[in-house]
Design a protein around this motif. Structure first.
Motif, PDB file in Angstrom:
ATOM      1  N   ARG A   1      22.557  29.808  21.689  1.00  0.00           N
ATOM      2  CA  ARG A   1      22.698  28.507  22.233  1.00  0.00           C
ATOM      3  C   ARG A   1      21.252  27.989  22.318  1.00  0.00           C
ATOM      4  NH1 ARG A   1      26.729  27.756  25.842  1.00  0.00           N
ATOM      5  NH2 ARG A   1      26.888  29.804  26.130  1.00  0.00           N
ATOM      6  N   TRP A   2      20.255  28.601  22.514  1.00  0.00           N
ATOM      7  CA  TRP A   2      18.951  27.832  22.483  1.00  0.00           C
ATOM      8  C   TRP A   2      18.549  27.435  21.148  1.00  0.00           C
ATOM      9  CZ3 TRP A   2      14.440  29.279  19.968  1.00  0.00           C
ATOM     10  CH2 TRP A   2      13.079  28.665  20.542  1.00  0.00           C
TER      11      TRP A   2
ATOM     12  N   LYS B   1      17.773  23.723  20.010  1.00  0.00           N
ATOM     13  CA  LYS B   1      16.370  23.412  19.383  1.00  0.00           C
ATOM     14  C   LYS B   1      16.662  22.517  18.006  1.00  0.00           C
ATOM     15  CE  LYS B   1      13.023  23.832  21.154  1.00  0.00           C
ATOM     16  NZ  LYS B   1      12.004  23.002  21.676  1.00  0.00           N
TER      17      LYS B   1
ATOM     18  N   GLU C   1      22.590  33.511  24.732  1.00  0.00           N
ATOM     19  CA  GLU C   1      21.602  32.611  25.162  1.00  0.00           C
ATOM     20  C   GLU C   1      20.658  32.076  24.021  1.00  0.00           C
ATOM     21  OE1 GLU C   1      22.392  35.635  26.891  1.00  0.00           O
ATOM     22  OE2 GLU C   1      23.696  34.536  28.284  1.00  0.00           O
ATOM     23  N   THR C   2      20.366  33.109  23.070  1.00  0.00           N
ATOM     24  CA  THR C   2      19.501  32.666  22.135  1.00  0.00           C
ATOM     25  C   THR C   2      20.158  31.891  21.217  1.00  0.00           C
ATOM     26  OG1 THR C   2      18.199  34.923  22.432  1.00  0.00           O
ATOM     27  CG2 THR C   2      18.009  33.977  20.526  1.00  0.00           C
TER      28      THR C   2
END
Length: 189
Positions: free
Chosen positions: A166-167, A171, A163-164
Motif C-alpha cells: 500500500r505504501w 509513494k 502495508e508495504t
C-alpha cells in the motif's frame, strides 16, 4: 465483478489441477490466460521487449516445472506474478543494464491533430514518469493499476506485507504527481 472473479478463479483451479496431472491443453490455456498480462507487466518493469518476452517464457517454464509445488486453493495469479517478479530481479542482478524509456504507442481518440499531439505528449510524459519510478514502486503501482490486484495479492507477488504494498503504491502516486503537477498546471492556463 466479484462473481466473475470467483468463476474465473474456479476455472483456474480446475485448469491448474488438470495441468498438474500432465494435461497439455490445460497448460496451454493457462499460458493463453496469463501471457499478455505477465508480458505487459514485465515489459513495464524491464523497458525491453525482448527481455519481457524472455522473462515471460521463463516464468511459464519455471511454473510448469514446479507444478507440484502449487498448493490447491492458493492464488494462481499471485503465484505466477511472484515467479515473474523473482525472474525479473534475478535478470536485473545479472545484467545491470542502463534503463531505456519505453515507447508509448497507445491509440488515442481525439478530435484534431493538436489534441492528438497533446494527448500523445501527455502519455509519453506519464510513461517516462512511470519508467523513472524506483523498481519497487513501479512494480507495485503497475500491479495495482494495470492488473487491478488487491494489496493482499500484491504483497504475495512482491513478497512483502500489505502495508508495504500500500505504501509503495502511495509513494509511486505521490512521485508521479510531483512530476506531472507542473504539466497539469500548464494545461489549465
Amino acid at each position: 465483478m466479484q462473481t466473475v472473479r470467483l468463476v474465473a478463479r474456479l476455472d483456474e483451479h480446475d485448469l491448474m489441477q488438470r495441468a498438474q496431472q500432465g494435461e497439455r491443453p490445460a497448460c496451454a490455456e493457462l499460458v493463453e490466460q496469463y501471457w499478455d498480462r505477465l508480458y505487459r507487466w514485465l515489459y513495464h518493469l524491464s523497458h525491453d521487449r525482448h527481455a519481457a518476452e524472455d522473462l515471460t517464457q521463463e516464468t511459464f517454464l519455471k511454473a510448469f516445472g514446479n507444478l507440484k509445488s502449487f498448493k490447491a486453493g492458493t492464488n494462481l495469479q499471485a503465484w505466477l506474478f511472484r515467479i515473474a517478479h523473482n525472474s525479473f530481479l534475478n535478470q536485473r542482478r545479472a545484467s545491470r543494464k542502463v534503463r531505456q524509456a519505453f515507447p508509448v504507442d497507445l491509440p488515442t481518440e481525439t478530435e484534431g491533430p493538436v489534441e492528438e499531439a497533446m494527448s500523445r505528449e501527455a502519455m509519453q510524459l506519464l510513461a517516462r514518469a512511470v519508467g523513472r519510478l524506483p523498481t519497487d514502486f513501479r512494480a507495485a503501482f503497475l500491479l495495482r493499476v494495470e492488473e487491478n490486484m488487491s494489496f493482499r495479492e500484491m504483497a504475495e507477488v512482491l513478497e512483502t506485507t500489505e502495508e508495504t504494498a500500500r505504501w509503495r503504491v502511495f509513494k509511486a502516486r505521490q512521485k508521479l504527481m510531483e512530476v506531472l503537477a507542473p504539466q497539469l498546471d500548464q494545461g489549465k492556463s
